[in-house]
Design an enzyme around this catalytic site. Structure first.
Site, PDB file in Angstrom:
ATOM      1  CD  GLU A  76     -55.412  -8.059  12.399  1.00  0.00           C
ATOM      2  OE1 GLU A  76     -55.734  -9.247  12.161  1.00  0.00           O
ATOM      3  OE2 GLU A  76     -54.398  -7.536  11.918  1.00  0.00           O
ATOM      4  CD  GLU A  83     -56.941 -15.065   7.993  1.00  0.00           C
ATOM      5  OE1 GLU A  83     -56.890 -15.522   9.171  1.00  0.00           O
ATOM      6  OE2 GLU A  83     -56.029 -14.414   7.465  1.00  0.00           O
TER       7      GLU A  83
END
Length: 131
Positions: A76, A83
């Site tokens: 994550e 991102e």
């Protein structure tokens, strides 16, 4: 003279060993503060650790549990980094930017599915015996 982020990011600059930890904790605080999915993973980890304490799992099962929890957090965090880098590079829609984000998210999804399977294998017998 204080060092600003441009100096820290300059090629060849390594900084001190302790400042490396400081930057890592800054990143961790950012992820915990801003990412919804990591908050869900923290909640799930607390539930799994609580279940492990309740069922008194074996040492090997603890190792497996912490590897899975740690792996999920790492994926994550890497997904968040990817991102953010994509967002830094382009603010407009680009098919490759979408692909990069989607592929990074898919890594987290695949590991989450594997984690659920491991959780069922790990805790299933304990739950069945308890019921």
């Amino acid at each position: 003279m204080p060092m600003d982020s441009r100096d820290r990011n300059r090629k060849g600059y390594r900084g001190s060993f302790t400042s490396s930890f400081s930057y890592a904790f800054e990143g961790l605080r950012f992820v915990l503060r801003t990412e919804r999915n990591i908050k869900f993973h923290v909640f799930t980890a607390v539930v799994m650790i609580s279940m492990s304490l309740f069922f008194q799992i074996t040492k090997v099962e603890w190792l497996i549990l912490f590897l899975v929890i740690g792996g999920m957090f790492v994926i994550e965090i890497i997904n968040t980094a990817i991102e953010n880098v994509v967002d830094l590079v382009t603010e407009e829609f680009h098919p490759l930017a979408k692909t990069a984000k989607d592929v990074a998210a898919s890594a987290a999804l695949v590991f989450a599915c594997i984690s659920v399977i491991i959780g069922v294998i790990l805790f299933g017998p304990y739950i069945v015996a308890y019921l």
